[in-house]
Design an enzyme around this catalytic site. Structure first.
Site, PDB file in Angstrom:
ATOM      1  N   GLY A  89       0.818  -1.204   0.000  1.00  0.00           N
ATOM      2  CA  GLY A  89       0.000   0.000   0.000  1.00  0.00           C
ATOM      3  C   GLY A  89       0.850   1.252   0.000  1.00  0.00           C
ATOM      4  O   GLY A  89       0.496   2.265  -0.620  1.00  0.00           O
ATOM      5  N   SER A  90       1.969   1.209   0.706  1.00  0.00           N
ATOM      6  CA  SER A  90       2.883   2.359   0.712  1.00  0.00           C
ATOM      7  C   SER A  90       3.446   2.606  -0.682  1.00  0.00           C
ATOM      8  O   SER A  90       3.551   3.748  -1.133  1.00  0.00           O
ATOM      9  CB  SER A  90       4.023   2.117   1.708  1.00  0.00           C
ATOM     10  OG  SER A  90       3.527   2.030   3.026  1.00  0.00           O
ATOM     11  N   ASP A 197      -6.983   1.404   4.338  1.00  0.00           N
ATOM     12  CA  ASP A 197      -7.679   0.887   5.518  1.00  0.00           C
ATOM     13  C   ASP A 197      -9.181   0.780   5.309  1.00  0.00           C
ATOM     14  O   ASP A 197      -9.901   0.452   6.258  1.00  0.00           O
ATOM     15  CB  ASP A 197      -7.435   1.800   6.724  1.00  0.00           C
ATOM     16  CG  ASP A 197      -6.011   1.769   7.215  1.00  0.00           C
ATOM     17  OD1 ASP A 197      -5.238   0.919   6.746  1.00  0.00           O
ATOM     18  OD2 ASP A 197      -5.654   2.615   8.061  1.00  0.00           O
ATOM     19  N   SER A 218      -4.195  -1.410   0.095  1.00  0.00           N
ATOM     20  CA  SER A 218      -3.127  -2.229   0.664  1.00  0.00           C
ATOM     21  C   SER A 218      -3.637  -3.634   0.900  1.00  0.00           C
ATOM     22  O   SER A 218      -4.789  -3.831   1.294  1.00  0.00           O
ATOM     23  CB  SER A 218      -2.638  -1.639   1.986  1.00  0.00           C
ATOM     24  OG  SER A 218      -1.709  -2.526   2.613  1.00  0.00           O
ATOM     25  N   HIS A 223      -4.800  -6.086   6.614  1.00  0.00           N
ATOM     26  CA  HIS A 223      -5.875  -5.390   5.906  1.00  0.00           C
ATOM     27  C   HIS A 223      -7.028  -6.324   5.539  1.00  0.00           C
ATOM     28  O   HIS A 223      -7.040  -7.502   5.895  1.00  0.00           O
ATOM     29  CB  HIS A 223      -5.296  -4.665   4.699  1.00  0.00           C
ATOM     30  CG  HIS A 223      -4.476  -3.472   5.099  1.00  0.00           C
ATOM     31  ND1 HIS A 223      -5.014  -2.223   5.255  1.00  0.00           N
ATOM     32  CD2 HIS A 223      -3.175  -3.355   5.429  1.00  0.00           C
ATOM     33  CE1 HIS A 223      -4.080  -1.374   5.641  1.00  0.00           C
ATOM     34  NE2 HIS A 223      -2.937  -2.053   5.761  1.00  0.00           N
ATOM     35  N   ASN A 291      11.249  -0.695  -9.532  1.00  0.00           N
ATOM     36  CA  ASN A 291      10.730  -2.031  -9.800  1.00  0.00           C
ATOM     37  C   ASN A 291       9.843  -2.390  -8.623  1.00  0.00           C
ATOM     38  O   ASN A 291      10.321  -2.759  -7.552  1.00  0.00           O
ATOM     39  CB  ASN A 291      11.845  -3.061  -9.962  1.00  0.00           C
ATOM     40  CG  ASN A 291      11.288  -4.457 -10.228  1.00  0.00           C
ATOM     41  OD1 ASN A 291      10.084  -4.651 -10.327  1.00  0.00           O
ATOM     42  ND2 ASN A 291      12.159  -5.434 -10.334  1.00  0.00           N
TER      43      ASN A 291
END
Length: 455
Positions: A89-90, A197, A218, A223, A291
Site C-alpha cells: 500500500g505504501s 484501511d 493495501s 488489511h 521495480n
C-alpha cells in the site's frame, strides 16, 4: 473464479492435497488471559493455500496469469477502469503521487514546490510521497469522533501553490469525500484517496476510491484481504494507468506484459528523446522509475481472497456494532470518546479507535500497557501527529491553523481490533478487561496488578 490450466491430474492432486492439508490443521482454542488477541490479522482458508500452490507450480515467478486476473477483477470490484498491482500500500501511494508528476501530463503535472493538503494524524506513507517528490504538505486538523479531516478547514488552507489533496480514509471510516471532491473541483485540485484501511467503504452509497483522480489499496496481512505484501493503484484515465505502470516497471515506456513483446506492433519504430530512431522500445525509459512489480503467487492469493471480501467486510461491521454495544453497556463511553461514522457513509472498519476523555483521571499509556499485559492487542493512530516524528525534523511543511485534535489523538487515542478473527468470546474478554483496567485506574490502583482467573 480462479483461472485453470488444461486438465492435469497430477497437478490437480497436488493442489487438492494442499487445500486438504491446510483445512486439517488444528485450530488452537481461545484461553482468556493466555491467548493473545491481535488488533488485526489475516483470515485464510484451504482455497487460499490451494491458489498459492497452484501458482507456484507454474514456476512463473513474476507477474503472470494470476496478476492479470486479479487486476481485472479488482478493478471491476472497485468500480474503476484500471487497477495496477504493486508490492505494498505504501508503494501504491508512492506510485499514485509519482503518476501525477509525470511530464506526460503537460502543464497539469505536479512539480517540486507545489502544495498538497493533507492531515498529520495517520500513517506516514500517505504523506511521505509528497515530501519525496519535493512538494510541501499542508496540514489541517481532524475531529475527535471520526478521526478524519475537518473539511471546514480545507478551503482556507488553499493558496495559489495548492495542486492536490491527498488524504486517507482513517481506520476504514471515510472522510467526507463528497465535500472534499466538491472543493477539489471548485479549485481545480487533484484528489488522491488512500483507501488502504477502507476497502469496501461507501459514501452516499458510492465506493470510496471512486471519488478521486487516483486511489490506493493495501493487501498487507492486517488489511481487509491479503496478498502477504501487496497493494494497488486505481484509476479510470488510460493515460494515468499507463504512466503508473511505467513508474512501477523500471520507468520504461514499453507497456508489454511480462514475457510479451511488440504489443504496440512498432517495437523498432519509435523515436523518443535523443535516442536513435528504432531504438528497442522495451529499453526506452520515459520516467525515473522503480521495480515495484508483484509475483504471480502473491496475485494468486489475492484472487482467492477477493472472493471472500464481502464476508470479511460484513464481519468487521458486525464486530464494530457489537463492540460499541458492549462498551456502552459497561459505561465506558463516560471515559472514552467512541468512534463515530462520518455522516452519509458506511465504513468498512479497520480498527476501533478510543480516545481517553479530558478529565478522565488516567493516561492512555497506562491503559494500553495493561491491556497488552493481559493479552489484548492495541495500536496507536499510527504516526500520531507526524510533524512531531523525528523523520519530519527537517521537512518543509505548512500547518494551517492549529493541530489541537491531532495532538489529542496522539496523546490519548488507541485502537483495538474488529477483524473477522475476533469472535464473541474474545470480544467479551476485551471489554471485561478494559472495564477492569479503567475502574482500577479511576480508583488509583495499579492495573498491572490485576489477575483474571483462567476460564
Amino acid at each position: 473464479m480462479t483461472q485453470l490450466l488444461a486438465a492435469d491430474p497430477e497437478r490437480d492432486a497436488i493442489v487438492a492435497a494442499a487445500r486438504a492439508y491446510f483445512e486439517s490443521r488444528p485450530k488452537p482454542a481461545f484461553v482468556p488471559g493466555e491467548t493473545y488477541i491481535p488488533p488485526s490479522g489475516k483470515v485464510m482458508d484451504g482455497n487460499d493455500c490451494a491458489s498459492l500452490v497452484d501458482a507456484s507450480l507454474d514456476m512463473w515467478l513474476t507477474a503472470g496469469r494470476y496478476a492479470e486476473q486479479f487486476e481485472r477483477e479488482l478493478a471491476e470490484r472497485c468500480g474503476r477502469r484500471y487497477s495496477k498491482l504493486t508490492v505494498s500500500g505504501s508503494a501504491a501511494n508512492l506510485l499514485a503521487f509519482a503518476t501525477l508528476t509525470s511530464w506526460k501530463r503537460g502543464p497539469k503535472a505536479i512539480k517540486p514546490g507545489d502544495e498538497v493538503i493533507t492531515v498529520a494524524a495517520g500513517f506516514p506513507t500517505t504523506i511521505t510521497p509528497i515530501v519525496q517528490y519535493g512538494c510541501v504538505p499542508v496540514f489541517v486538523d481532524v475531529d475527535i469522533e471520526t478521526h478524519n479531516v475537518d473539511v471546514d478547514l480545507i478551503e482556507a488552507a488553499i493558496t495559489g501553490k495548492t495542486r492536490a489533496v491527498m488524504i486517507a480514509h482513517s481506520l476504514g471510516n471515510p472522510f467526507d469525500v463528497v465535500r472534499v471532491r466538491e472543493i477539489c473541483r471548485k479549485y481545480d485540485l487533484l484528489l488522491v484517496e488512500d483507501c488502504c484501511d477502507a476497502f469496501g467503504a461507501t459514501a452516499n452509497g458510492q465506493l470510496v476510491g471512486t471519488f478521486g483522480d487516483i486511489a490506493t489499496l493495501s493487501f498487507y496481512p492486517a488489511h481487509h484481504i491479503t496478498m502477504g505484501e501487496g497493494g494497488a493503484v486505481l484509476v479510470d484515465s488510460p493515460l494515468l494507468a499507463k504512466v503508473c505502470e511505467s513508474f512501477r516497471d523500471w520507468g520504461r515506456d514499453c507497456y508489454c506484459a511480462p514475457g510479451k513483446d511488440n504489443s504496440c506492433n512498432k517495437r523498432f519504430g519509435w523515436r523518443l528523446g535523443d535516442l536513435p530512431k528504432g531504438y528497442d522500445h522495451k529499453y526506452t525509459y520515459s520516467h525515473i522509475g522503480y521495480n515495484m512489480k508483484v509475483s504471480d503467487m502473491q496475485a494468486a492469493l489475492g484472487v482467492s481472497q477477493l472472493t471472500k471480501l464481502d464476508h470479511f467486510i460484513a464481519r468487521r461491521r458486525e464486530n464494530f456494532v457489537e463492540l460499541e454495544k458492549r462498551l456502552r453497556a459497561a459505561g465506558l463511553d463516560r471515559y472514552y470518546h467512541l468512534p463515530q461514522a462520518t455522516p452519509g457513509t458506511d465504513p468498512s472498519w479497520f480498527g476501533y479507535l478510543m480516545t481517553v476523555r479530558d478529565g478522565a483521571g488516567f493516561a492512555r499509556n497506562d491503559v494500553t500497557r495493561a491491556l497488552e499485559e493481559r493479552k489484548v492487542g492495541t495500536r496507536l493512530l499510527f504516526a500520531g501527529n507526524i510533524i512531531r516524528q523525528p523523520a519530519f525534523r527537517d521537512v518543509a511543511y505548512r500547518v494551517h491553523g492549529g493541530l489541537t485534535n491531532t495532538d489529542k489523538l496522539m496523546e490519548d487515542a488507541f485502537w483495538v481490533g474488529v477483524w473477522p478473527g475476533i469472535d464473541a468470546a474474545r470480544m467479551d474478554y476485551m471489554v471485561e478487561t478494559l472495564a477492569d483496567i479503567t475502574q482500577a485506574l479511576i480508583a488509583g490502583r495499579d492495573p498491572l496488578a490485576l489477575v483474571r482467573p483462567a476460564a
